[in-house]
Design a protein around this motif. Structure first.
Motif, PDB file in Angstrom:
ATOM      1  N   ASN A   1      32.573  20.315  49.274  1.00 28.62           N
ATOM      2  CA  ASN A   1      33.871  20.870  48.839  1.00 28.62           C
ATOM      3  C   ASN A   1      33.682  21.993  47.838  1.00 28.62           C
ATOM      4  O   ASN A   1      32.667  22.075  47.160  1.00 28.62           O
ATOM      5  N   TYR A   2      34.732  22.781  47.727  1.00 25.63           N
ATOM      6  CA  TYR A   2      34.703  23.871  46.753  1.00 25.63           C
ATOM      7  C   TYR A   2      35.067  23.356  45.357  1.00 25.63           C
ATOM      8  O   TYR A   2      34.478  23.721  44.375  1.00 25.63           O
ATOM      9  N   GLY A   3      36.100  22.550  45.325  1.00 26.18           N
ATOM     10  CA  GLY A   3      36.547  22.046  44.024  1.00 26.18           C
ATOM     11  C   GLY A   3      38.049  21.937  43.959  1.00 26.18           C
ATOM     12  O   GLY A   3      38.750  22.942  43.902  1.00 26.18           O
TER      13      GLY A   3
ATOM     14  N   VAL B   1      30.708  31.105  46.492  1.00 24.17           N
ATOM     15  CA  VAL B   1      31.105  31.029  47.886  1.00 24.17           C
ATOM     16  C   VAL B   1      32.408  31.825  47.926  1.00 24.17           C
ATOM     17  O   VAL B   1      32.651  32.589  46.982  1.00 24.17           O
ATOM     18  N   ASP B   2      33.258  31.653  48.919  1.00 24.75           N
ATOM     19  CA  ASP B   2      34.562  32.328  48.856  1.00 24.75           C
ATOM     20  C   ASP B   2      35.433  31.489  47.913  1.00 24.75           C
ATOM     21  O   ASP B   2      36.391  30.855  48.318  1.00 24.75           O
ATOM     22  N   PHE B   3      35.064  31.541  46.661  1.00 24.13           N
ATOM     23  CA  PHE B   3      35.615  30.642  45.649  1.00 24.13           C
ATOM     24  C   PHE B   3      36.771  31.344  44.924  1.00 24.13           C
ATOM     25  O   PHE B   3      36.548  32.225  44.087  1.00 24.13           O
ATOM     26  N   THR B   4      37.984  30.937  45.252  1.00 27.01           N
ATOM     27  CA  THR B   4      39.147  31.636  44.714  1.00 27.01           C
ATOM     28  C   THR B   4      39.373  31.281  43.241  1.00 27.01           C
ATOM     29  O   THR B   4      39.283  30.118  42.858  1.00 27.01           O
ATOM     30  N   ILE B   5      39.672  32.286  42.464  1.00 24.38           N
ATOM     31  CA  ILE B   5      39.979  32.056  41.047  1.00 24.38           C
ATOM     32  C   ILE B   5      41.426  31.571  40.980  1.00 24.38           C
ATOM     33  O   ILE B   5      42.347  32.312  41.308  1.00 24.38           O
TER      34      ILE B   5
ATOM     35  N   GLU C   1      44.302  26.506  37.955  1.00 28.15           N
ATOM     36  CA  GLU C   1      43.817  25.141  37.731  1.00 28.15           C
ATOM     37  C   GLU C   1      42.295  25.121  37.541  1.00 28.15           C
ATOM     38  O   GLU C   1      41.785  24.467  36.627  1.00 28.15           O
ATOM     39  N   ARG C   2      41.600  25.876  38.396  1.00 31.36           N
ATOM     40  CA  ARG C   2      40.135  25.914  38.291  1.00 31.36           C
ATOM     41  C   ARG C   2      39.703  26.627  37.014  1.00 31.36           C
ATOM     42  O   ARG C   2      38.741  26.233  36.366  1.00 31.36           O
ATOM     43  N   GLU C   3      40.441  27.665  36.665  1.00 34.80           N
ATOM     44  CA  GLU C   3      40.113  28.453  35.458  1.00 34.80           C
ATOM     45  C   GLU C   3      40.185  27.571  34.211  1.00 34.80           C
ATOM     46  O   GLU C   3      39.466  27.787  33.242  1.00 34.80           O
TER      47      GLU C   3
ATOM     48  N   GLY D   1      41.766  23.421  49.808  1.00 29.97           N
ATOM     49  CA  GLY D   1      41.386  24.751  49.339  1.00 29.97           C
ATOM     50  C   GLY D   1      42.511  25.392  48.534  1.00 29.97           C
ATOM     51  O   GLY D   1      43.565  24.786  48.301  1.00 29.97           O
ATOM     52  N   SER D   2      42.273  26.631  48.126  1.00 28.22           N
ATOM     53  CA  SER D   2      43.279  27.299  47.301  1.00 28.22           C
ATOM     54  C   SER D   2      44.527  27.642  48.116  1.00 28.22           C
ATOM     55  O   SER D   2      45.621  27.715  47.556  1.00 28.22           O
ATOM     56  N   THR D   3      44.376  27.828  49.430  1.00 24.11           N
ATOM     57  CA  THR D   3      45.550  28.109  50.262  1.00 24.11           C
ATOM     58  C   THR D   3      46.443  26.859  50.312  1.00 24.11           C
ATOM     59  O   THR D   3      47.668  26.946  50.195  1.00 24.11           O
ATOM     60  N   TYR D   4      45.784  25.734  50.457  1.00 28.10           N
ATOM     61  CA  TYR D   4      46.485  24.436  50.467  1.00 28.10           C
ATOM     62  C   TYR D   4      47.259  24.269  49.146  1.00 28.10           C
ATOM     63  O   TYR D   4      48.443  23.964  49.133  1.00 28.10           O
TER      64      TYR D   4
ATOM     65  N   MET E   1      44.996  31.600  56.316  1.00 33.15           N
ATOM     66  CA  MET E   1      43.622  31.792  55.844  1.00 33.15           C
ATOM     67  C   MET E   1      43.562  33.044  54.966  1.00 33.15           C
ATOM     68  O   MET E   1      44.461  33.878  55.018  1.00 33.15           O
ATOM     69  N   GLU E   2      42.488  33.157  54.199  1.00 33.94           N
ATOM     70  CA  GLU E   2      42.398  34.319  53.316  1.00 33.94           C
ATOM     71  C   GLU E   2      41.994  35.570  54.098  1.00 33.94           C
ATOM     72  O   GLU E   2      41.161  35.499  55.006  1.00 33.94           O
ATOM     73  N   SER E   3      42.593  36.698  53.698  1.00 34.56           N
ATOM     74  CA  SER E   3      42.466  37.915  54.508  1.00 34.56           C
ATOM     75  C   SER E   3      41.015  38.349  54.730  1.00 34.56           C
ATOM     76  O   SER E   3      40.665  38.836  55.795  1.00 34.56           O
TER      77      SER E   3
HETATM   78  N1  GLU Z   1      38.809  30.266  49.180  1.00 31.31           N
HETATM   79  C1  GLU Z   1      39.441  28.989  49.237  1.00 31.31           C
HETATM   80  C2  GLU Z   1      39.062  28.169  48.004  1.00 31.31           C
HETATM   81  O1  GLU Z   1      38.406  28.673  47.151  1.00 31.31           O
HETATM   82  C3  GLU Z   1      39.075  28.214  50.474  1.00 31.31           C
HETATM   83  C4  GLU Z   1      39.743  28.734  51.694  1.00 31.31           C
HETATM   84  C5  GLU Z   1      41.234  28.583  51.679  1.00 31.31           C
HETATM   85  O2  GLU Z   1      41.780  27.695  51.018  1.00 31.31           O
HETATM   86  O3  GLU Z   1      41.865  29.350  52.430  1.00 31.31           O
HETATM   87  O4  GLU Z   1      39.459  27.058  47.887  1.00 31.31           O
END
Ligand code: GLU
Length: 926
Positions: free
Chosen positions: A498-500, A526-530, A533-535, A699-702, A750-752
């Motif tokens: 998982n990303y986190g 990774v494609d880790f969105t800022i 909450e994570r910050e 993920g961050s989209t969720y 999904m992210e662009s």
């Molecule tokens: N980049 C997202 C994240 O950091 C994962 C992909 C997404 O949620 O679309 O959680």
């Protein structure tokens, strides 16, 4: 006689002077705990220094009378003080322990003998005959608060060993802006369980308030359990921070801050230390190795003895000081005690009332200079300016702020004073330089998750090891940053994949964030969105990519061009209007032409006075004229009257515009293939229920949809979360596969940047609509990581030098099948340039249709004419038809004779038809 009188007066004065001056030897008492060898030696050393350097106490010598006590034995303490007083002492120094000191204090108070202390004492009042050189505890507490504020600590653990510690740190505990956890060290010396607890709590900032001799052990055990990494920060309250052996912790990168009252680099102190260790007296040598250094308390004792000697010397200048023997059981007190203590307390507290002698004290103070400043006498000792406030507290002192430095060990980075607070003198460049130095040659653990093209496992026939197993955009990015900052790295795949995300019930994090919090990894990429909450949980570098949420969906099938696509430039309505206009204008022209006289004219211009006039604009001619001009072919008749010309002119104008519009639009319609998608954006998705849609779970989209306040996205979240089977996927790859297989029944949010990657390779997919939000990817670091700054600046550098762009092109457009769809699109574009039969076939159909109609009409005309001739000639229809057909087939004949209309006499009997000649029609007018 006069001379004799003068000389006898001088001798008398000298005798009297000797009688009233201080005795040659002045005894001062020192009471020390039996174990406190260093304080006793410091006391003796200070007395020796005063005696050797005559500038402090010029006319007498001091003698130290030392009494040693078992710790906390107040009964013996009282007895020893009384014994000392009986021998006649000018002051009592010590002891250090609180209980015994209080007893000694009360006796000295009663006997009016100065009691001089150098210990930490939190009492809020000072007794009249007491002077304590130790910095006033509330001021120290304030210093701690100021320093922590300057360090920007918001939450921390206070680790203490005795209850005194809590008193010492009361300002920190009372500060509302701080979140403080208080933990007490146990007595048994094994602090690991407690330290592990702190580690588990993920607190990285610790205020350590423990006895000097325990500090090293606490730090050592903290290092053993991994609580001395570069993410950990310690603030040590001891005034003897400089005496801790920090060599073992120097290269770990831990941020250790401390304070000191005495500066070992101070020249005067260095002289004293030199003599203490190697001078004739060799006091330091008497101590075991770990006690050899001069501690703050020892330095305070040195200053105390000098302060006393100076005050005594100054008092002697104005009073006849007699040192009495005093008895505890008696009621006699020392008459000079009060003056002596006042001299000590009043240095630099108020302006002197007179000169050097007979006024307030001045003069020299051992090897330590004192300076006159605005008429006040300022006394400097090893511990800095010795100054008491009106209540007798030493509240105005200066502390050095120290920090551990990889290069230099302990480094002075600032100072604290009562008036200025904590003042860091270290420049930003120095601070950054220290971190960069620390990062150099270090090996950082980089946690990543396998998501193309950010990080992927390399395809190889060989068994790969270590970093060689990975490839991708993020792998190359870390490599570039490492080259700039000079560190080594080891990639690891995140354990749970998982990303986190934070569990809403337990509040626990998973994925890369968890590993960073546990310090199992130093960087997460990774494609880790800022996200907000994570910050809050971890630190992020500067973003390395910007993006937003969008929709990936199946490309709609291209529509087969219609046979009648030449009709497409105008809508059906326009075609109908045009047909109506055509008929309307034809009729109008017909009517107007009949109305206006100019359109009536003689068909034979040679006839001057015709009997009949003719109008060329019959209805059929009007229809022909209008269609001819509409198709830009012109007509063989022309209007002559003004009104008909106006109609014709307007019609031509209309024709011009319509034909130009048609031509312009036709090109677009024939060359551009139209694809009609059922959804154009998120709004369309939200409105319908036929096409399902989802995103990557956790993920961050969720999180974006889950936490959104925008009604459309809330509706979408409700639809997604209620959908059965679930529309959420474990990864972006799964989502993309689902879209490919769904045949247009599933769209994936999904992210662009990731969509961009997919649509480069999967030509049946496309991005639908614009971005729903705007965010960025960054490198995650453990909270408070010192490397955030250097990593961020390296990212900026890579951005500005175009390396990031180059990496993106490499992994998006070149490697792993990149650019495939672009090649296909260009092929398609090339083929779209030429029009196929499918595009223009309709035109052929119309043409063929027109020809068929014309043939049909011609046949009808032919039959009709044959029938008419047969009737007129009295011949049979079939005979007439045969004759006409034979004539048509005989292609050699290109001339046809005009049939004479039979006279009424002829008509009844014979046919006027001449078989030898091809005759057709009549010579007269029809
Ligand atoms: N980049 C997202 C994240 O950091 C994962 C992909 C997404 O949620 O679309 O959680």
């Amino acid at each position: 006689m006069k001379i004799t009188l003068l000389s006898s007066t001088f001798v008398l004065c000298c005798c009297l002077w000797r009688v009233f001056a201080l005795p040659d030897t002045i005894v001062i008492g020192g009471i020390f705990d039996a174990k406190d060898e260093r304080q006793e030696l410091a006391f003796r050393y200070a007395v020796d220094r005063v005696n050797r350097d005559r500038s402090t106490l010029s006319r007498s010598m001091l003698r130290a009378q030392v009494e040693k006590l078992p710790a906390d034995d107040s009964f013996h303490a009282s007895k020893r003080v009384c014994m000392l007083l009986r021998t006649g002492v000018a002051a009592i120094f010590g002891p250090q322990s609180e209980n015994t000191a209080n007893h000694v204090q009360s006796i000295c108070d009663a006997m009016e003998v100065p009691h001089i202390e150098t210990r930490w004492d939190y009492k809020l009042t000072r007794d009249e005959y007491s002077v304590n050189l130790y910095p006033y505890p509330p001021s120290l507490s304030k210093a701690y608060l100021d320093i922590l504020k300057e360090l920007q600590w918001k939450s921390f653990v206070i680790l203490y060993d005795s209850n005194e510690g809590l008193v010492r740190l009361q300002d920190l505990l009372m500060e509302k802006k701080f979140t403080v956890t208080v933990r007490q060290l146990n007595e048994d010396g094994d602090y690991r369980p407690l330290l592990k607890d702190i580690k588990r709590s993920q607190e990285t900032r610790i205020v350590l308030d423990v006895a000097q001799e325990k500090i090293y052990h606490v730090l050592k055990q903290a290092a053993q359990i991994g609580l001395m990494r570069e993410y950990h920060n310690y603030f040590i309250t001891s005034l003897d921070f400089n005496l801790i052996d920090i060599e073992d912790f120097r290269y770990g990168g831990t941020n250790i801050t401390g304070i000191q009252l005495i500066d070992p680099k101070n020249e005067q102190l260095a002289q004293v230390v030199e003599e203490w260790m190697y001078g004739e007296l060799k006091y330091g040598r008497a101590l075991p190795p770990h006690l050899k250094h001069i501690t703050t308390e020892a330095a305070l004792m040195y200053d105390a003895v000098h302060l006393f000697a100076k005050a005594l010397d100054d008092l002697d200048a104005s009073h006849d000081v007699i040192i009495d023997k005093l008895y505890c059981e008696g009621d006699k007190a020392w008459q000079h005690g009060s003056s002596l203590i006042n001299y000590m307390k009043l240095y630099s507290s108020r302006p002197p009332t007179g000169g050097t002698r007979g006024g307030m004290p001045g003069g020299r103070f051992g090897p330590i200079a004192n300076y006159s400043y605005h008429d006040q006498v300022q006394v400097f000792g090893l511990t800095g300016l010795i100054k008491f406030d009106t209540q007798g507290f030493r509240s105005d002192f200066k502390l050095d702020i120290l920090e551990m430095d990889v290069k230099e060990g302990l480094k002075k980075v600032g100072t604290w004073t009562k008036h200025e607070g904590a003042n860091y003198t270290r420049s930003w460049k120095d601070a950054v330089g220290a971190v960069e130095l620390n990062l150099h040659n270090k090996t950082l653990i980089v946690s990543t998750a396998l998501t193309p093209p950010y990080s992927m496992l390399k395809d190889s026939s060989e068994r790969l090891q270590g970093n060689d197993r990975f490839e991708g955009f993020c792998i190359d990015l870390i490599d570039e940053i490492a080259k700039i900052r000079g560190f080594n790295y080891t990639f690891k795949e995140v354990d749970d994949g998982n990303y986190g995300s934070r569990n809403r019930e337990t509040g626990e994090w998973d994925g890369i964030v968890r590993e960073l919090l546990d310090h199992k990894a130093d960087l997460g990429i990774v494609d880790f969105t800022i996200t907000y909450e994570r910050e809050e949980a971890v630190d992020f570098s500067m973003p390395f990519m910007n993006l937003g949420i969008s929709i990936i969906y199946k490309k709609p099938q291209k529509k087969a061009p219609s046979l009648f696509s030449f009709m497409s430039p105008f809508s059906v309505d326009v075609w109908i209007y045009m047909a109506t206009a055509y008929l309307g204008v034809s009729v109008l022209l017909f009517i107007l032409a009949r109305m206006v006289p100019e359109e009536w004219e003689c068909p034979y211009p040679c006839i001057q006075e015709p009997e009949e006039l003719e109008n060329s604009f019959t209805l059929l001619n009007c229809l022909w004229f209008i269609i001819g001009t509409f198709l830009c072919q012109g007509g063989d008749i022309a209007p002559k009257a003004v009104s008909t010309r106006i109609v014709a002119g307007i019609w031509w104008f209309f024709t011009l515009i319509m034909i130009s519009s048609y031509t312009a639009n036709l090109a677009a319609f024939l060359t551009v293939e139209r694809m009609d998608s059922p959804i154009e954006g998120a709004e369309d998705l939200a409105k319908q229920t036929k096409i399902k849609y989802g995103c990557k779970a956790g993920g961050s989209t969720y999180t974006f949809f889950r936490d959104s306040n925008i009604p459309t996205y809330q509706r979408m979240w409700a639809a997604m979360s209620n959908a059965r089977p679930s529309v959420f996927t474990a990864s972006n790859d799964d989502g993309v596969e689902r879209v490919s297989k769904s045949g247009g029944q599933y769209a994936f949010l999904m992210e662009s940047s990731s969509i961009e990657y997919e649509v480069e390779r999967k030509c049946d997919l496309m991005q639908v609509g614009s971005l729903l939000d705007s965010k960025s990817y960054g490198i995650a670091l453990p909270p408070g990581s010192p490397y955030t700054g250097p990593i961020s600046s390296a990212i900026l550098k890579l951005k500005e030098s175009g390396v990031l762009h180059m990496l993106k092109t490499r992994w998006w457009k070149q490697r792993k099948g990149g650019g495939r769809c672009q090649t296909e699109e260009s092929k398609d574009a090339a083929s779209a340039a030429e029009l196929g039969l499918e595009n223009v076939g309709g035109v052929f159909v119309v043409m063929v249709g027109g020809f068929i109609i014309s043939i049909f009409v011609a046949c009808c005309e032919f039959l009709w004419k044959a029938r008419k001739l047969a009737t007129e000639d009295g011949a049979s229809f079939s005979e007439e038809l045969r004759k006409e057909l034979l004539f048509i087939i005989n292609c050699r004949e290109s001339e046809k004779a005009v049939r004479k209309k039979p006279s009424p006499a002829e008509t009844d009997s014979s046919s006027i038809y001449d078989e030898s000649s091809s005759t057709y029609g009549y010579s007269d007018k029809k």
